[in-house]
Design a protein around this motif. Structure first.
Motif, PDB file in Angstrom:
ATOM      1  N   HIS A 119       0.887  -1.168   0.000  1.00 19.24           N
ATOM      2  CA  HIS A 119       0.000   0.000   0.000  1.00 19.24           C
ATOM      3  C   HIS A 119       0.919   1.210   0.000  1.00 19.24           C
ATOM      4  O   HIS A 119       1.622   1.472   0.967  1.00 19.24           O
ATOM      5  CB  HIS A 119      -0.898  -0.010   1.237  1.00 19.24           C
ATOM      6  CG  HIS A 119      -1.690   1.250   1.380  1.00 19.24           C
ATOM      7  ND1 HIS A 119      -2.778   1.530   0.597  1.00 19.24           N
ATOM      8  CD2 HIS A 119      -1.521   2.317   2.195  1.00 19.24           C
ATOM      9  CE1 HIS A 119      -3.265   2.719   0.934  1.00 19.24           C
ATOM     10  NE2 HIS A 119      -2.516   3.207   1.896  1.00 19.24           N
ATOM     11  N   ASP A 120       0.962   1.939  -1.116  1.00 17.67           N
ATOM     12  CA  ASP A 120       1.836   3.098  -1.295  1.00 17.67           C
ATOM     13  C   ASP A 120       0.997   4.355  -1.204  1.00 17.67           C
ATOM     14  O   ASP A 120       0.091   4.565  -2.013  1.00 17.67           O
ATOM     15  CB  ASP A 120       2.522   3.005  -2.660  1.00 17.67           C
ATOM     16  CG  ASP A 120       3.479   4.156  -2.922  1.00 17.67           C
ATOM     17  OD1 ASP A 120       3.412   5.200  -2.240  1.00 17.67           O
ATOM     18  OD2 ASP A 120       4.297   4.020  -3.844  1.00 17.67           O
ATOM     19  N   ASN A 121       1.310   5.188  -0.230  1.00 17.63           N
ATOM     20  CA  ASN A 121       0.557   6.422  -0.027  1.00 17.63           C
ATOM     21  C   ASN A 121       1.054   7.585  -0.864  1.00 17.63           C
ATOM     22  O   ASN A 121       0.630   8.716  -0.659  1.00 17.63           O
ATOM     23  CB  ASN A 121       0.547   6.802   1.453  1.00 17.63           C
ATOM     24  CG  ASN A 121      -0.496   6.035   2.199  1.00 17.63           C
ATOM     25  OD1 ASN A 121      -1.655   6.023   1.805  1.00 17.63           O
ATOM     26  ND2 ASN A 121      -0.103   5.363   3.254  1.00 17.63           N
ATOM     27  N   GLY A 122       1.945   7.344  -1.811  1.00 20.04           N
ATOM     28  CA  GLY A 122       2.378   8.378  -2.737  1.00 20.04           C
ATOM     29  C   GLY A 122       3.148   9.493  -2.074  1.00 20.04           C
ATOM     30  O   GLY A 122       3.707   9.344  -0.993  1.00 20.04           O
ATOM     31  N   GLU A 123       3.162  10.630  -2.740  1.00 14.45           N
ATOM     32  CA  GLU A 123       3.963  11.773  -2.291  1.00 14.45           C
ATOM     33  C   GLU A 123       3.173  12.785  -1.462  1.00 14.45           C
ATOM     34  O   GLU A 123       3.735  13.513  -0.673  1.00 14.45           O
ATOM     35  CB  GLU A 123       4.571  12.481  -3.505  1.00 14.45           C
ATOM     36  CG  GLU A 123       5.507  11.593  -4.308  1.00 14.45           C
ATOM     37  CD  GLU A 123       6.717  11.155  -3.515  1.00 14.45           C
ATOM     38  OE1 GLU A 123       7.272  11.964  -2.740  1.00 14.45           O
ATOM     39  OE2 GLU A 123       7.096   9.975  -3.648  1.00 14.45           O
ATOM     40  N   VAL A 124       1.874  12.882  -1.680  1.00 17.42           N
ATOM     41  CA  VAL A 124       1.060  13.874  -0.982  1.00 17.42           C
ATOM     42  C   VAL A 124       0.495  13.232   0.281  1.00 17.42           C
ATOM     43  O   VAL A 124      -0.251  12.263   0.206  1.00 17.42           O
ATOM     44  CB  VAL A 124      -0.094  14.390  -1.870  1.00 17.42           C
ATOM     45  CG1 VAL A 124      -0.926  15.416  -1.132  1.00 17.42           C
ATOM     46  CG2 VAL A 124       0.457  14.961  -3.160  1.00 17.42           C
ATOM     47  N   HIS A 125       0.866  13.758   1.443  1.00 18.90           N
ATOM     48  CA  HIS A 125       0.444  13.151   2.709  1.00 18.90           C
ATOM     49  C   HIS A 125      -0.485  14.028   3.531  1.00 18.90           C
ATOM     50  O   HIS A 125      -1.158  13.553   4.419  1.00 18.90           O
ATOM     51  CB  HIS A 125       1.662  12.781   3.565  1.00 18.90           C
ATOM     52  CG  HIS A 125       2.557  11.823   2.877  1.00 18.90           C
ATOM     53  ND1 HIS A 125       2.197  10.528   2.606  1.00 18.90           N
ATOM     54  CD2 HIS A 125       3.789  11.984   2.366  1.00 18.90           C
ATOM     55  CE1 HIS A 125       3.172   9.918   1.975  1.00 18.90           C
ATOM     56  NE2 HIS A 125       4.145  10.779   1.805  1.00 18.90           N
ATOM     57  N   GLU A 126      -0.500  15.297   3.266  1.00 16.09           N
ATOM     58  CA  GLU A 126      -1.325  16.220   4.041  1.00 16.09           C
ATOM     59  C   GLU A 126      -2.011  17.202   3.109  1.00 16.09           C
ATOM     60  O   GLU A 126      -1.535  17.456   2.006  1.00 16.09           O
ATOM     61  CB  GLU A 126      -0.457  17.021   5.026  1.00 16.09           C
ATOM     62  CG  GLU A 126       0.307  16.179   6.025  1.00 16.09           C
ATOM     63  CD  GLU A 126      -0.567  15.552   7.076  1.00 16.09           C
ATOM     64  OE1 GLU A 126      -1.657  16.080   7.349  1.00 16.09           O
ATOM     65  OE2 GLU A 126      -0.167  14.524   7.625  1.00 16.09           O
ATOM     66  N   ASP A 127      -3.081  17.776   3.559  1.00 18.19           N
ATOM     67  CA  ASP A 127      -3.724  18.892   2.876  1.00 18.19           C
ATOM     68  C   ASP A 127      -3.213  20.138   3.580  1.00 18.19           C
ATOM     69  O   ASP A 127      -3.624  20.449   4.697  1.00 18.19           O
ATOM     70  CB  ASP A 127      -5.247  18.766   2.989  1.00 18.19           C
ATOM     71  CG  ASP A 127      -5.992  19.892   2.300  1.00 18.19           C
ATOM     72  OD1 ASP A 127      -5.353  20.903   1.932  1.00 18.19           O
ATOM     73  OD2 ASP A 127      -7.214  19.753   2.140  1.00 18.19           O
ATOM     74  N   LYS A 128      -2.301  20.850   2.943  1.00 22.17           N
ATOM     75  CA  LYS A 128      -1.675  22.017   3.582  1.00 22.17           C
ATOM     76  C   LYS A 128      -2.678  23.112   3.924  1.00 22.17           C
ATOM     77  O   LYS A 128      -2.425  23.942   4.775  1.00 22.17           O
ATOM     78  CB  LYS A 128      -0.559  22.548   2.700  1.00 22.17           C
ATOM     79  CG  LYS A 128       0.559  21.535   2.513  1.00 22.17           C
ATOM     80  CD  LYS A 128       1.808  22.174   2.020  1.00 22.17           C
ATOM     81  CE  LYS A 128       2.905  21.186   1.731  1.00 22.17           C
ATOM     82  NZ  LYS A 128       3.192  20.207   2.689  1.00 22.17           N
TER      83      LYS A 128
END
Length: 176
Positions: A83-92
């Motif tokens: 399960h790869d959560n990619g590069e975007v982890h938060e909503d800034k």
């Protein structure tokens, strides 16, 4: 600030509670051509829909939010899973209660129990983004234990019922 659970984390938590559920079906293995899930070596899938989705009020928790659009699930023919959560982890732009985050990658294994439509995914490592290192979890943990209700070369659907509130959740994935 307390973060709201993302849709995927919600499903994972429900599935951990649903360990005793197994749906028998004599024709399940005939219907489930597992090469459709993995290809000859591996396939990447993206969650595109979860229902019901009414408990995911904040935009950062929605499946179609940019934070979720770069998340992928890879199934290998040899039984590995990621399960790869990619590069975007938060909503800034999200700085209030109710926001979701997804800063954990998972690696583990998958299987479909013979004679059933039960897909089980377990993980044995997680990435700790605060330290940028992989840390071992002492025991294998169940990430999903779900009914695999539909499987084609381009789409699969999983389903589980939360035993606490008896709500059935369905998630749809497409091949990337």
């Amino acid at each position: 600030m307390k973060k709201k659970i993302s849709a995927l984390t919600l499903i994972a938590g429900m599935l951990l509670l649903n360990l005793s559920c197994s749906q028998e079906d004599d024709t399940a293995q005939d219907v489930l051509d597992l090469e459709k899930l993995t290809g000859s070596t591996s396939k990447q899938w993206q969650m595109v829909k979860i229902t019901p989705n009414d408990d995911q009020e904040h935009a950062s928790c929605q499946v179609d939010h940019p934070r979720n659009l770069d998340n992928y699930h890879t199934f290998w023919a040899d039984g590995r899973f990621e399960h790869d959560n990619g590069e975007v982890h938060e909503d800034k732009n999200c700085n209030q209660a109710g926001c979701c985050s997804d800063a954990v990658d998972l690696k583990g294994y998958w299987e479909v129990k013979p004679g059933t439509d039960t897909l089980i995914v377990t993980f044995d490592q997680r990435r700790d983004y605060s330290s940028e290192e992989f840390t071992s979890i002492p025991t294998i943990q169940t990430f999903w234990r779900v009914a695999l209700t539909s499987l084609t070369d381009q789409r699969f659907v999983i389903q589980t019922t939360d035993p606490e509130d008896n709500i059935t959740y369905t998630a749809e994935f497409i091949n990337r």
